[in-house]
Design an enzyme around this catalytic site. Sequence first.
Site, mmCIF file in Angstrom:
data_model
loop_
_atom_site.group_PDB
_atom_site.id
_atom_site.type_symbol
_atom_site.label_atom_id
_atom_site.label_comp_id
_atom_site.label_asym_id
_atom_site.label_seq_id
_atom_site.Cartn_x
_atom_site.Cartn_y
_atom_site.Cartn_z
ATOM 1 N N ALA A 239 0.835 -1.208 0.000
ATOM 2 C CA ALA A 239 0.000 0.000 0.000
ATOM 3 C C ALA A 239 0.867 1.253 0.000
ATOM 4 C CB ALA A 239 -0.954 -0.038 1.196
ATOM 5 N N ARG A 240 1.207 1.759 1.191
ATOM 6 C CA ARG A 240 2.064 2.928 1.338
ATOM 7 C C ARG A 240 3.021 2.696 2.493
ATOM 8 N NH1 ARG A 240 0.849 3.996 -3.052
ATOM 9 N NH2 ARG A 240 0.064 5.945 -3.945
ATOM 10 N N ASP A 264 6.740 -3.937 -0.723
ATOM 11 C CA ASP A 264 6.867 -3.275 -2.024
ATOM 12 C C ASP A 264 6.965 -1.767 -1.857
ATOM 13 O OD1 ASP A 264 6.858 -3.291 -4.950
ATOM 14 O OD2 ASP A 264 4.901 -2.306 -4.770
ATOM 15 N N GLU A 269 10.899 6.857 -0.608
ATOM 16 C CA GLU A 269 11.180 6.177 -1.874
ATOM 17 C C GLU A 269 11.782 7.149 -2.886
ATOM 18 O OE1 GLU A 269 7.472 4.449 -3.097
ATOM 19 O OE2 GLU A 269 7.432 3.022 -1.439
ATOM 20 N N HIS A 298 8.414 -0.631 -5.242
ATOM 21 C CA HIS A 298 7.089 -0.053 -5.533
ATOM 22 C C HIS A 298 6.667 -0.392 -6.971
ATOM 23 C CE1 HIS A 298 4.226 3.406 -4.229
ATOM 24 N NE2 HIS A 298 3.589 2.505 -4.946
#
Length: 336
Positions: A239-240, A264, A269, A298
Site C-alpha cells: 500500500a504505502r 513493495d 522512496e 514499488h
Amino acid sequence: MTLAVLEPEGLYPDTRLEQEVMGPSVRILRGNARASLAELPDALCEQADGLMTLRMAVPGDQLARFPRLKVVVRMGVGYDRVDRAACAARGITVCNVPDYGTQEVAEFALLLAMALRRGLLLYHDTQRADPPAPWGVMPSPLVRRLEAQTFGILGLGRIGTAAALRARAMGFRVAFFDPHLPNGADRAIGVHRARTLEELLAQSDVLSIHTPLTRATRGLIGERELRLLPRGAVVVNTARGPILDLDALERALRDGHLAGAGLDVVPEEPPREPLPALLRAYRAREPWLAGRLVVTPHIAFHTPEAWEDIRRKSAETMRDVLVEGKRTNVIPPEAE
C-alpha cells in the site's frame, strides 16, 4: 485548453493515447520533471489548465506557478502526494485513478505472502550462500500450510477485495478490518469481518496492508500492533510505506516475533542514507534475515497492461472533469 503530462521516468513513448482520449480541442504538453515541479519551465506551467502526474508530488508552494490550473489527476490510487488543502484554496479539483492495477497489486501481495510462507525465498537465499545450506528441509517458522492460516486484510477496498478472493482461492481463511465499509460487505465474498484492528491482528498469520495513506493510517502499524500478531506471523505491505513502522518491524523480525515480511513500499522512496536499520541489514545480507525479508521498488502495480490502463484511465478522468465538467474520481478536500 492545455494539459500538462509529466513524464514518469521516461515511460511515455508519446502522447497519442492521451490525445485520442482528450480530443483535438485539448493541447498536450509534456513535462520532464525528475525530482520536483520546480524543474518545469515557466512557459509550461503558465499554460497548463490540467496536470497529470504519476510519481511527482504536487506541493502547495508550487501552485502559484500554475495560474490557469483547474484539475490535477494523480495517476494512481493514492493521493497523499498532492496538497489537497492548497489546491482547494485555489479552487483546483484533485482526482485519482482508483480502478487500475487492482489485479496486479492483489496478485503481488499474494505472491509475497506465499513466497515467504512456502519457503521459496528461504531456500533461494540459503542455497546461494557460501557455503550453501545443507541440501534438504530447513525447519523454519516461515513455512506453514496455507489452509492452516488466516490471511488478514487491512482495508477491504478494490485491491483488498481482490486480494481476499485470491487468498481464499489458495486455501487461506480470510479476515479483514475496514471501519469504512457498511455491514454486510463481508458476506458477498465470504470473508470474516473483525470488529476492531486488534481483533484482526490477533488472528492474522499473514497481515496484508491495503489501506490508503491518510492522517488516520500514517503509522497505524507500529510496535504495539506488530506484537499483537501471532508469533511467527508474516507482514506484507503493497500500500504505502508510512503506514508501517520500519524500525518496529526490524525489532519484531530480529527477536523472532515475526517470521518474515514482504515490502513493495517503504516510508521514503527511493530510500536514502542514512538507511533504516532494517534496509541496511537487508542490503548487507545479514544472515539473520536470510529468506525472511523481500523488498521490491514499488512495482506491484506494473504490467504493460496496467500501464496502458493507468494512462487511458487518467486521461479519461481528466477529460471528464476538465472538459466535460463531470465529477469522475474527484477527491474532496476534506477527505482524510
